[in-house]
Structures are given as C-alpha cells and as structure tokens.
Enzyme design. Structure first.
Site, PDB file in Angstrom:
ATOM      1  N   GLN A  77      34.929  37.733  33.160  1.00  0.00           N
ATOM      2  CA  GLN A  77      36.271  38.023  33.689  1.00  0.00           C
ATOM      3  C   GLN A  77      36.632  39.509  33.513  1.00  0.00           C
ATOM      4  O   GLN A  77      37.783  39.855  33.257  1.00  0.00           O
ATOM      5  CB  GLN A  77      37.311  37.133  33.018  1.00  0.00           C
ATOM      6  CG  GLN A  77      37.344  35.714  33.570  1.00  0.00           C
ATOM      7  CD  GLN A  77      37.769  35.647  35.042  1.00  0.00           C
ATOM      8  OE1 GLN A  77      38.454  36.527  35.558  1.00  0.00           O
ATOM      9  NE2 GLN A  77      37.342  34.592  35.731  1.00  0.00           N
ATOM     10  N   SER A  78      35.645  40.377  33.662  1.00  0.00           N
ATOM     11  CA  SER A  78      35.891  41.807  33.482  1.00  0.00           C
ATOM     12  C   SER A  78      36.773  42.376  34.598  1.00  0.00           C
ATOM     13  O   SER A  78      36.495  42.182  35.783  1.00  0.00           O
ATOM     14  CB  SER A  78      34.553  42.551  33.465  1.00  0.00           C
ATOM     15  OG  SER A  78      34.760  43.940  33.627  1.00  0.00           O
ATOM     16  N   ASN A  79      37.806  43.104  34.192  1.00  0.00           N
ATOM     17  CA  ASN A  79      38.616  43.850  35.154  1.00  0.00           C
ATOM     18  C   ASN A  79      37.899  45.118  35.603  1.00  0.00           C
ATOM     19  O   ASN A  79      38.094  45.585  36.712  1.00  0.00           O
ATOM     20  CB  ASN A  79      39.950  44.243  34.509  1.00  0.00           C
ATOM     21  CG  ASN A  79      40.707  43.030  34.008  1.00  0.00           C
ATOM     22  OD1 ASN A  79      41.082  42.175  34.803  1.00  0.00           O
ATOM     23  ND2 ASN A  79      40.898  42.946  32.700  1.00  0.00           N
TER      24      ASN A  79
END
Ligand SMILES: *Cc1c(COP(=O)(O)O)cnc(C)c1O
Length: 344
Positions: A77-79
C-alpha cells in the site's frame, strides 16, 4: 526566505504548491493546544501526499539522465510507488513498481484496493518481492529488473529505498520548510514546534534541515512510523547530515537536535493500534481531515501523546504536517469498517 543551493538540482514541477496551512479549531480545543495543519495531503497529483515533493527531485534527475523508464520499490500500500507511477506517466515515462511483502496477515482488499488499484489504473508494471524488511535486497532486486530492461534497450532510472543512496528526495522537504517559513512570516504565525512523520526519514530530515538552514530553531518532533527510536534516531542524524551537505551546509545538524518518538509505533509498520484509530477518528470527526492508518493518523496519535504526556505544554502552537496517504484508507477497509461500525 530562500535557499539558493536548491536551484542547482534538476527538478520537475509536479505538485500544487504552496499547500495551505489550515487552522484546526475543534481539534485544538479538544487538545488544549493550537494545531495548524500543513496540508501536504493536497499536493495535487493523483491524490497527493508528501512523496510528490520528493519526486520532483527524483524525476528531475531521471529526466536529466534522459531516462524513459522509472523503477521503484515499496510496501504493497505504498503511496510513494503510486505517486512515482503518476509522476512518471505525466512526464511520459514507463513505470515498474516492486511491491514488498512488508505487513503480515493482510487480506484481499489490502492487496488489491487503495494504492494498488491506482497503480494498476496508472498502467504500472507490477513486480512482487517476498521480503519487507530488507531494503538492500529490495534495491538489489530493482537493479536486476533495471538490467533486464537495459538489455531490452530501455533507459531505466532507479529510485532507491536504502540508506546507501543520496537522499535527494529530502530536498523536497527542504523546499517545504522554506515554503512554510514564508507562509508563517506572511501570516505572522509563530509555532512552538512541528510534528512530522518519520519513516524513510527524508521528510523529517529534509524539513529539519530546511528550518535550520533558514536559522529557525523550533523543535521538530519526528513520529516513528517504521522503526523504533534506537534505529530511527541515528538514521535521521545521518540523513539530515547528508541532506545538509547536499545544500552545502556540512555540520548544520547536531545529533542532539534530532527528536524521534516511537510511543505509538507498536505493533509496527502499517499495523493499527488504538491510539492511531482514535486519532484517525478525531481528525475526521472534528476537522474532516482524512488521515491514513500507516502514516498520518499515527503521526497525529504521536502529537496527541506528546500533549497528553505534558511534553508539549497546554496552549502551545503546533504545526502538524499532514503528509497524505488517503488511498491507503481503502486498502485497510476491512479493519476500519469493523472499528468504525457502531456495535449493536
Ligand atoms: C512515505 C510517507 C511518509 C513518510 O515519509 P518518509 O519520507 O518516508 O519518512 C509519511 N506519510 C505518508 C502518507 C507517506 O506516504
């Protein structure tokens, strides 16, 4: 106020800046301190967030190197990878992202919704990496992927995660500190401290360097979201030293000037706890601030902890850097729905 050395680095414009500083009267009243929110969740590009500022320098370097393909690694879930994909697309480049298995025990929503959905929509080529706590190995695997692309005639540019590469993304937060200092001057806002997340550390270290380079000495409280203080303190000292050196200010940051707090980190990166959920709820219900479970809600939880422990006195004026992360809310849908649904 300005730091002219920043102009010597290649940079592309991606963000909608300056981002506003919003008063948060309801939250302030409930805490007994004055909170001013620097809205870096509103940097514009593809749902925004702090990485937009960092990427202005990374993708500037990629463009300067005449790259046509960007590679980056991060948590599922890396931005950062979502925004790297967005920035690369805007600049007409291809994007390969490597998603690391960093957070244990996550469900199908975590693996497919939120940032992952946006990565797919942006047309990123997705690779998976089974380890989540080995930055050097993740970077090494990115290099293998880059070599493969090179063999196909592509011109890859790798955005590294590990600490052994120059922290040029930190320059984006030197810029942010200059921007905020100028806003504060214009509106005669005087802060007693700033609270900011501390993950890879480029946001925290860059912001600290920016303030000190301008001669501003207010405390910067780094809230640990990834590692405990034992590892994070030396990391920030090192990164701040390196960022200061990039702008020609060797020796600007003393280790004693680096504050990191890990009171709300447990059980670890990307994992929820009551303080984080409660901060998320307070931000939303008092100020309509959308705080994400991994970074910005944990950071507000850290701010609340500082206030409740009396480490920041009642009546103090605090800056809170809202770094975004909005899409991750949907990756955590299952846990959040359970927490926020009223029980019968
Ligand atoms: C990456 C990230 C952070 C932490 O920034 P670092 O520069 O890695 O320390 C904070 N908030 C959000 C929303 C992020 O995506």
């Amino acid at each position: 106020m300005n730091i002219i050395e920043l102009d010597s680095f290649p940079r592309v414009r991606l963000g909608h800046t300056p981002t506003p500083i919003d008063a948060a009267p309801n939250l302030s009243e409930s805490l007994g301190v004055e909170v001013h929110v620097k809205r870096d969740d509103c940097t514009g590009l593809a749902f925004g967030g702090n990485k937009v500022r960092q990427l202005e320098f990374y993708l500037g370097a990629a463009k300067a190197a005449n790259a046509d393909t960007v590679l980056i690694t991060g948590a599922v879930q890396s931005n950062f990878v979502r925004l790297a994909a967005a920035g690369a697309r805007q600049l007409g480049m291809d994007i390969h992202i490597q998603l690391e298995d960093r957070v244990p025990g996550k469900d199908a929503t975590y693996k497919a919704s939120g940032n992952v959905l946006l990565d797919r929509l942006l047309g990123a080529t997705i690779h998976y990496f089974p380890e989540g706590e080995n930055e050097a190995a993740a970077d090494a695997n990115l290099h293998r992927l880059a070599e493969g692309l090179e063999a196909e005639g592509r011109r890859p540019y790798v955005i590294h995660l590990g600490i052994d590469y120059p922290p040029i993304g930190g320059l984006g937060y030197v810029v942010a500190a200059v921007e905020m200092a100028n806003q504060m001057k214009a509106s005669r806002l005087k802060l007693d401290g700033v609270v900011i997340p501390s993950g890879s550390g480029l946001t925290h270290a860059g912001f600290l360097v920016g303030l000190r380079a301008l001669g501003l000495d207010l405390p910067v409280y780094g809230i640990c979201v990834r590692r405990g203080t034992d590892l994070q303190h030396p990391r920030i000292v090192r990164r701040a030293g390196e960022i200061a050196a990039l702008i020609g200010r060797n020796g600007l940051i003393d280790a004693s000037d680096v504050i990191v707090r890990d009171d709300v980190l447990a059980p670890g990166y990307g994992r929820l706890n009551d303080a984080t959920l409660s901060a998320m709820s307070r931000g939303a219900s008092l100020e309509a601030l959308m705080l994400d479970p991994v970074y910005s809600a944990k950071t507000l939880a850290g701010l609340i902890h500082l206030v409740e422990q009396g480490q920041v006195p009642q009546g103090a004026r605090l800056g809170f850097i809202h770094t975004g992360g909005t899409p991750a809310l949907f990756g955590y849908e299952t846990a959040l729905t359970e927490y926020f649904s009223p029980r019968a």
